[in-house]
Motif scaffolding. Structure first.
Motif, PDB file in Angstrom:
ATOM      1  N   LYS A 121       0.813  -1.225   0.000  1.00  0.00           N
ATOM      2  CA  LYS A 121       0.000   0.000   0.000  1.00  0.00           C
ATOM      3  C   LYS A 121       0.842   1.268   0.000  1.00  0.00           C
ATOM      4  O   LYS A 121       0.501   2.228  -0.681  1.00  0.00           O
ATOM      5  N   HIS A 149      -7.954  -0.410   3.834  1.00  0.00           N
ATOM      6  CA  HIS A 149      -6.622   0.143   4.109  1.00  0.00           C
ATOM      7  C   HIS A 149      -6.596   1.647   3.808  1.00  0.00           C
ATOM      8  O   HIS A 149      -5.631   2.163   3.248  1.00  0.00           O
ATOM      9  N   LEU A 153      -3.354   4.168   2.553  1.00  0.00           N
ATOM     10  CA  LEU A 153      -3.565   4.617   1.168  1.00  0.00           C
ATOM     11  C   LEU A 153      -3.925   6.101   1.069  1.00  0.00           C
ATOM     12  O   LEU A 153      -4.088   6.626  -0.031  1.00  0.00           O
TER      13      LEU A 153
END
Length: 184
Positions: A121, A149, A153
């Motif tokens: 990520k 996430h 991110l």
């Protein structure tokens, strides 16, 4: 979709937690998206065990396209993905790449219709910076885990949403998919 492919995908769904695979609903959505948009050149970053790649390649078989998929885990994930691609019968539609993105992205094709981000990520912002010009107008970047996430991110989400050449929308499919469409 042929029956043997459905059976293989069902088997691979049992390994979802171990290999961090997308959900079957996300796979179906991506498959439909490629067919609907008639995309032919797709890049996947984060092959894992090949589950999502099989969904992508099955659609590309229908559009006459090709999948380029990159995986950095050479000891476990990459060999398993190769075996699963072989089982799928879709190897002629898939170019697997052992390497790390963005350094080992393929030089050709020069542009892609779609990129699917499902890897580390913290690196998504770098993926975007390198690939932004390689997605043609009307093309798309689809990002997995955009909801699950969101915190790691966040810099990527901010960068792509403030870029006027892209229009992004988040869908509550699987762990969250962000579709970013290149408008200019």
């Amino acid at each position: 979709m042929i029956e043997s492919l459905k059976i293989l995908l069902k088997e691979l769904e049992q390994t979802r937690e171990e290999f961090w695979n997308i959900t079957p609903e996300a796979g179906q959505f991506l498959n439909f998206l490629i067919k609907d948009r008639k995309y032919k050149k797709v890049l996947e970053i984060g092959t894992s065990n090949g589950y999502s790649g099989i969904w992508l390649a099955e659609a590309l078989k229908q559009t006459g396209g090709h999948l380029y998929t990159i995986e950095s885990n050479k000891k476990i994930r990459y060999p398993i993905a190769l075996a699963n691609f072989q089982k799928s019968g879709l190897t002629k539609y898939i170019t697997p790449i052992l390497g790390h993105a963005p350094e080992d992205l393929p030089k050709t094709p020069l542009t892609f219709d779609m990129a699917f981000f499902d890897a580390t990520k913290k690196d998504h912002i770098r993926f975007f910076e390198v690939l932004e010009k390689r997605i043609h107008k009307g093309g798309m970047i689809v990002t997995d885990n955009i909801i699950s996430h969101a915190e790691p991110l966040a810099p990527y989400i901010k960068a792509i949403k403030k870029n006027e050449k892209w229009f992004s929308v988040t869908l509550n499919i699987g762990a969250g998919l962000m579709l970013s469409y290149k408008v200019d």
